[in-house]
Design a protein around this motif. Structure first.
Motif, PDB file in Angstrom:
ATOM      1  N   GLU A  13       0.846  -1.191   0.000  1.00 34.51           N
ATOM      2  CA  GLU A  13       0.000   0.000   0.000  1.00 34.51           C
ATOM      3  C   GLU A  13       0.881   1.241   0.000  1.00 34.51           C
ATOM      4  O   GLU A  13       1.844   1.343   0.748  1.00 34.51           O
ATOM      5  CB  GLU A  13      -0.880  -0.024   1.244  1.00 34.51           C
ATOM      6  N   LYS A  18      -2.230   5.022   2.709  1.00 36.73           N
ATOM      7  CA  LYS A  18      -2.288   4.629   4.118  1.00 36.73           C
ATOM      8  C   LYS A  18      -2.524   5.856   4.998  1.00 36.73           C
ATOM      9  O   LYS A  18      -3.305   5.812   5.937  1.00 36.73           O
ATOM     10  CB  LYS A  18      -0.991   3.926   4.504  1.00 36.73           C
ATOM     11  N   ILE A  21      -6.235   7.066   4.556  1.00 37.26           N
ATOM     12  CA  ILE A  21      -7.195   6.178   5.228  1.00 37.26           C
ATOM     13  C   ILE A  21      -7.072   6.312   6.738  1.00 37.26           C
ATOM     14  O   ILE A  21      -8.080   6.431   7.444  1.00 37.26           O
ATOM     15  CB  ILE A  21      -6.989   4.723   4.765  1.00 37.26           C
ATOM     16  N   ALA A  22      -5.845   6.302   7.267  1.00 31.95           N
ATOM     17  CA  ALA A  22      -5.643   6.432   8.712  1.00 31.95           C
ATOM     18  C   ALA A  22      -6.167   7.775   9.213  1.00 31.95           C
ATOM     19  O   ALA A  22      -6.802   7.851  10.274  1.00 31.95           O
ATOM     20  CB  ALA A  22      -4.170   6.273   9.063  1.00 31.95           C
ATOM     21  N   LEU A  25     -10.027   7.687   9.146  1.00 32.34           N
ATOM     22  CA  LEU A  25     -10.516   6.820  10.223  1.00 32.34           C
ATOM     23  C   LEU A  25     -10.360   7.508  11.579  1.00 32.34           C
ATOM     24  O   LEU A  25     -11.236   7.394  12.440  1.00 32.34           O
ATOM     25  CB  LEU A  25      -9.774   5.482  10.222  1.00 32.34           C
ATOM     26  N   VAL A  34     -10.153   2.972  15.671  1.00 38.79           N
ATOM     27  CA  VAL A  34     -10.053   2.235  14.414  1.00 38.79           C
ATOM     28  C   VAL A  34      -8.774   2.587  13.659  1.00 38.79           C
ATOM     29  O   VAL A  34      -8.130   1.709  13.075  1.00 38.79           O
ATOM     30  CB  VAL A  34     -11.307   2.480  13.537  1.00 38.79           C
ATOM     31  N   HIS A  35      -8.371   3.839  13.683  1.00 34.87           N
ATOM     32  CA  HIS A  35      -7.147   4.235  12.983  1.00 34.87           C
ATOM     33  C   HIS A  35      -5.920   3.555  13.581  1.00 34.87           C
ATOM     34  O   HIS A  35      -4.976   3.230  12.877  1.00 34.87           O
ATOM     35  CB  HIS A  35      -6.994   5.764  12.973  1.00 34.87           C
ATOM     36  N   LYS A  36      -5.933   3.305  14.885  1.00 32.75           N
ATOM     37  CA  LYS A  36      -4.814   2.614  15.539  1.00 32.75           C
ATOM     38  C   LYS A  36      -4.743   1.165  15.071  1.00 32.75           C
ATOM     39  O   LYS A  36      -3.676   0.647  14.770  1.00 32.75           O
ATOM     40  CB  LYS A  36      -4.973   2.646  17.058  1.00 32.75           C
ATOM     41  N   TYR A  38      -5.883   0.019  12.292  1.00 38.81           N
ATOM     42  CA  TYR A  38      -5.492   0.070  10.879  1.00 38.81           C
ATOM     43  C   TYR A  38      -3.977   0.172  10.718  1.00 38.81           C
ATOM     44  O   TYR A  38      -3.398  -0.445   9.833  1.00 38.81           O
ATOM     45  CB  TYR A  38      -6.189   1.240  10.181  1.00 38.81           C
ATOM     46  N   LEU A  39      -3.330   0.947  11.587  1.00 43.14           N
ATOM     47  CA  LEU A  39      -1.877   1.110  11.516  1.00 43.14           C
ATOM     48  C   LEU A  39      -1.128  -0.041  12.186  1.00 43.14           C
ATOM     49  O   LEU A  39       0.096  -0.074  12.169  1.00 43.14           O
ATOM     50  CB  LEU A  39      -1.462   2.442  12.151  1.00 43.14           C
ATOM     51  N   THR A  42      -2.363  -2.565  17.884  1.00 43.25           N
ATOM     52  CA  THR A  42      -3.504  -3.221  18.520  1.00 43.25           C
ATOM     53  C   THR A  42      -3.685  -2.800  19.971  1.00 43.25           C
ATOM     54  O   THR A  42      -4.792  -2.449  20.376  1.00 43.25           O
ATOM     55  CB  THR A  42      -3.345  -4.756  18.430  1.00 43.25           C
TER      56      THR A  42
END
Length: 90
Positions: A13, A18, A21-22, A25, A34-36, A38-39, A42
């Motif tokens: 990507e 990236k 999108i981040a 989000l 959600v952005h965390k 995604y990157l 966790t």
């Protein structure tokens, strides 16, 4: 006749995708972390999700701020800071 064997490799990507999108989000779903996720952060995503739930969404301001920060950085800065160095907060 020339025959080309096609071995489609998944393309990594692009940083600009990236980042976009981040950032979106973070702005739209920041209270859920959600952005965390995604990157790939966790543990940080879970913490942000818990904070968002416990504060009835007020903790989402963190995601909003981070989303704006992501979008205002250059692609190179974003790559260096959040992908390579994996800075998880602000």
């Amino acid at each position: 006749m020339e025959v080309h064997s096609q071995n489609p490799q998944p393309q990594p990507e692009k940083t600009s995708d990236k980042k976009l999108i981040a950032g979106l989000l973070g702005i739209l779903l920041g209270g859920l972390g959600v952005h965390k996720f995604y990157l790939g952060y966790t543990q940080t995503g879970i913490i942000q999700l818990i904070v968002g739930v416990l504060t009835c969404g007020i903790g989402g301001i963190i995601g909003l701020i981070e989303g704006i920060i992501y979008l205002t950085k250059s692609d190179e800065e974003f790559e260096e800071t959040y992908v390579r160095n994996q800075k998880q907060w602000f």
